[in-house]
Scaffold this motif. Structure first.
Motif, PDB file in Angstrom:
ATOM      1  N   ARG A   1      21.879  10.844  55.293  1.00  0.00           N
ATOM      2  CA  ARG A   1      23.064  10.922  54.413  1.00  0.00           C
ATOM      3  C   ARG A   1      22.655  11.172  52.974  1.00  0.00           C
ATOM      4  NH1 ARG A   1      27.590  10.995  57.855  1.00  0.00           N
ATOM      5  NH2 ARG A   1      26.573  10.486  59.820  1.00  0.00           N
ATOM      6  N   ASP A   2      23.565  11.735  52.187  1.00  0.00           N
ATOM      7  CA  ASP A   2      23.316  11.910  50.760  1.00  0.00           C
ATOM      8  C   ASP A   2      24.371  11.132  49.973  1.00  0.00           C
ATOM      9  OD1 ASP A   2      25.632  13.603  50.679  1.00  0.00           O
ATOM     10  OD2 ASP A   2      24.392  15.258  51.404  1.00  0.00           O
ATOM     11  N   GLU A   3      24.424  11.382  48.657  1.00  0.00           N
ATOM     12  CA  GLU A   3      25.252  10.530  47.785  1.00  0.00           C
ATOM     13  C   GLU A   3      26.731  10.911  47.807  1.00  0.00           C
ATOM     14  OE1 GLU A   3      24.093  14.117  45.656  1.00  0.00           O
ATOM     15  OE2 GLU A   3      22.956  12.647  46.835  1.00  0.00           O
ATOM     16  N   ARG A   4      27.090  12.008  48.443  1.00  0.00           N
ATOM     17  CA  ARG A   4      28.515  12.366  48.532  1.00  0.00           C
ATOM     18  C   ARG A   4      29.235  11.348  49.415  1.00  0.00           C
ATOM     19  NH1 ARG A   4      28.170  18.063  51.161  1.00  0.00           N
ATOM     20  NH2 ARG A   4      26.369  17.030  52.117  1.00  0.00           N
ATOM     21  N   ILE A   5      30.461  11.012  49.034  1.00  0.00           N
ATOM     22  CA  ILE A   5      31.228  10.010  49.786  1.00  0.00           C
ATOM     23  C   ILE A   5      32.453  10.683  50.406  1.00  0.00           C
ATOM     24  CG2 ILE A   5      32.632   7.899  49.601  1.00  0.00           C
ATOM     25  CD1 ILE A   5      29.832   7.158  49.053  1.00  0.00           C
ATOM     26  N   VAL A   6      32.672  10.417  51.670  1.00  0.00           N
ATOM     27  CA  VAL A   6      33.892  10.875  52.344  1.00  0.00           C
ATOM     28  C   VAL A   6      34.594   9.631  52.883  1.00  0.00           C
ATOM     29  CG1 VAL A   6      34.749  12.094  54.386  1.00  0.00           C
ATOM     30  CG2 VAL A   6      33.036  13.176  52.925  1.00  0.00           C
ATOM     31  N   MET A   7      35.894   9.525  52.580  1.00  0.00           N
ATOM     32  CA  MET A   7      36.637   8.325  52.980  1.00  0.00           C
ATOM     33  C   MET A   7      37.241   8.515  54.368  1.00  0.00           C
ATOM     34  SD  MET A   7      36.083   6.565  50.322  1.00  0.00           S
ATOM     35  CE  MET A   7      37.122   5.103  50.427  1.00  0.00           C
ATOM     36  N   ARG A   8      37.068   7.501  55.211  1.00  0.00           N
ATOM     37  CA  ARG A   8      37.610   7.532  56.570  1.00  0.00           C
ATOM     38  C   ARG A   8      38.497   6.309  56.781  1.00  0.00           C
ATOM     39  NH1 ARG A   8      33.483   6.746  61.434  1.00  0.00           N
ATOM     40  NH2 ARG A   8      32.935   4.997  60.106  1.00  0.00           N
TER      41      ARG A   8
ATOM     42  N   ILE B   1      32.389  21.016  54.815  1.00  0.00           N
ATOM     43  CA  ILE B   1      31.177  20.257  55.143  1.00  0.00           C
ATOM     44  C   ILE B   1      30.404  20.998  56.226  1.00  0.00           C
ATOM     45  CG2 ILE B   1      30.281  18.102  56.112  1.00  0.00           C
ATOM     46  CD1 ILE B   1      32.817  16.736  54.975  1.00  0.00           C
ATOM     47  N   GLU B   2      29.187  21.411  55.902  1.00  0.00           N
ATOM     48  CA  GLU B   2      28.361  22.064  56.896  1.00  0.00           C
ATOM     49  C   GLU B   2      27.233  21.129  57.295  1.00  0.00           C
ATOM     50  OE1 GLU B   2      27.228  25.825  55.324  1.00  0.00           O
ATOM     51  OE2 GLU B   2      29.323  26.518  55.252  1.00  0.00           O
ATOM     52  N   THR B   3      26.796  21.280  58.535  1.00  0.00           N
ATOM     53  CA  THR B   3      25.721  20.417  59.019  1.00  0.00           C
ATOM     54  C   THR B   3      24.393  20.962  58.509  1.00  0.00           C
ATOM     55  OG1 THR B   3      27.057  19.905  60.933  1.00  0.00           O
ATOM     56  CG2 THR B   3      24.729  19.340  61.075  1.00  0.00           C
ATOM     57  N   THR B   4      23.944  20.419  57.410  1.00  0.00           N
ATOM     58  CA  THR B   4      22.659  20.824  56.832  1.00  0.00           C
ATOM     59  C   THR B   4      21.691  19.656  56.939  1.00  0.00           C
ATOM     60  OG1 THR B   4      23.560  20.231  54.678  1.00  0.00           O
ATOM     61  CG2 THR B   4      23.648  22.540  55.276  1.00  0.00           C
ATOM     62  N   ARG B   5      20.708  19.603  56.078  1.00  0.00           N
ATOM     63  CA  ARG B   5      19.671  18.573  56.189  1.00  0.00           C
ATOM     64  C   ARG B   5      20.248  17.174  56.031  1.00  0.00           C
ATOM     65  NH1 ARG B   5      16.148  16.503  52.884  1.00  0.00           N
ATOM     66  NH2 ARG B   5      17.002  17.628  51.099  1.00  0.00           N
ATOM     67  N   THR B   6      21.214  17.036  55.107  1.00  0.00           N
ATOM     68  CA  THR B   6      21.883  15.749  54.946  1.00  0.00           C
ATOM     69  C   THR B   6      23.394  15.958  54.970  1.00  0.00           C
ATOM     70  OG1 THR B   6      21.915  15.915  52.537  1.00  0.00           O
ATOM     71  CG2 THR B   6      20.024  14.761  53.529  1.00  0.00           C
ATOM     72  N   LEU B   7      24.101  14.887  55.215  1.00  0.00           N
ATOM     73  CA  LEU B   7      25.565  14.928  55.267  1.00  0.00           C
ATOM     74  C   LEU B   7      26.125  13.863  54.333  1.00  0.00           C
ATOM     75  CD1 LEU B   7      26.135  15.273  59.108  1.00  0.00           C
ATOM     76  CD2 LEU B   7      26.892  16.892  57.368  1.00  0.00           C
ATOM     77  N   PRO B   8      27.408  14.003  53.950  1.00  0.00           N
ATOM     78  CA  PRO B   8      28.004  12.956  53.103  1.00  0.00           C
ATOM     79  C   PRO B   8      28.030  11.614  53.837  1.00  0.00           C
ATOM     80  CG  PRO B   8      29.430  14.886  53.189  1.00  0.00           C
ATOM     81  CD  PRO B   8      28.355  15.095  54.209  1.00  0.00           C
ATOM     82  N   THR B   9      28.130  10.551  53.055  1.00  0.00           N
ATOM     83  CA  THR B   9      28.232   9.199  53.599  1.00  0.00           C
ATOM     84  C   THR B   9      29.698   8.890  53.897  1.00  0.00           C
ATOM     85  OG1 THR B   9      26.361   8.581  52.224  1.00  0.00           O
ATOM     86  CG2 THR B   9      27.711   6.783  53.085  1.00  0.00           C
ATOM     87  N   LEU B  10      29.963   8.356  55.087  1.00  0.00           N
ATOM     88  CA  LEU B  10      31.333   7.959  55.423  1.00  0.00           C
ATOM     89  C   LEU B  10      31.585   6.548  54.906  1.00  0.00           C
ATOM     90  CD1 LEU B  10      31.842   9.064  59.138  1.00  0.00           C
ATOM     91  CD2 LEU B  10      32.805  10.107  57.082  1.00  0.00           C
ATOM     92  N   GLN B  11      32.705   6.378  54.242  1.00  0.00           N
ATOM     93  CA  GLN B  11      33.060   5.053  53.739  1.00  0.00           C
ATOM     94  C   GLN B  11      34.409   4.650  54.312  1.00  0.00           C
ATOM     95  OE1 GLN B  11      31.725   4.325  49.711  1.00  0.00           O
ATOM     96  NE2 GLN B  11      33.698   3.403  49.274  1.00  0.00           N
TER      97      GLN B  11
END
Ligand SMILES: [Zn+2]
Length: 188
Positions: free
Chosen positions: A125-132, A158-168
């Motif tokens: 995961r990276d520092e981007r946040i996605v709210m769920r 959102i593309e599946t690359t090396r890292t993805l956003p963090t789900l919060q």
């Protein structure tokens, strides 16, 4: 794509005490937890170790208090997806003696789907946040707009690359209202 019903004898069951600590759990619950160490590693732990997000915690606190003050169970429908399955569970909260709450997780519906990397807990995961939403599993794509994760990935680019956003975890306004309106079942 396939749907099936889960067998009821495999229902995970677990109980918390007045201080929200796990005091009892069956094998199905232990197996459902991503935890090494089995039941010994789980008993005594606070239920809040397993619930993330400030808003979900506040809403669970409201529900627990309602159940503890009541003599009837409360039924809470929750989407409990994995990366490869959409799942709807009915979480039954039963009041017990000394302010205990027994949880019974009934899986109502399962549907397989193509794997979603955003829901794969092993994915970096990276520092981007996605709210769920912790109840309906929808993703916030902009203020007040919530979509199923497949659509949200497109909307958010959102593309599946090396890292993805963090789900919060949070609660969308529809689920927040539903939770706050949910009352224990009346006992005839
Ligand atoms: Zn929701």
């Amino acid at each position: 794509m396939s749907t099936r019903l889960r067998q009821s004898h495999l229902r995970p069951v677990y109980t918390i005490d007045a201080k929200d600590r796990l005091i009892d759990a069956n094998a199905a619950f232990v197996a459902s937890m991503p935890y090494a160490g089995g039941i010994d590693a789980l008993l005594g732990q606070s239920i809040w170790n397993f619930i993330s997000g400030d808003l979900p915690r506040r809403l669970w606190e409201v529900m627990y208090e309602r159940v503890r003050l009541s003599s009837a169970p409360l039924f809470v429908p929750v989407r409990s997806d994995t990366s490869t399955e959409r799942r709807v569970i009915d979480l039954e909260l039963h009041p017990g003696p000394h302010r205990t709450v027994r949880h019974v997780r009934e899986c109502l519906w399962v549907e397989t789907r193509s794997a979603i990397a955003l829901l794969d807990t092993n994915y970096p995961r990276d520092e981007r946040i996605v709210m769920r939403c912790a109840w309906c599993a929808r993703i916030q794509v902009r203020l007040g707009v919530w979509q199923e994760i497949e659509d949200a990935q497109l909307s958010l680019g959102i593309e599946t690359t090396r890292t993805l956003p963090t789900l919060q975890d949070t609660a969308c306004s529809a689920c927040q209202q539903a939770v706050l309106k949910a009352l224990p079942a009346r006992v005839a």
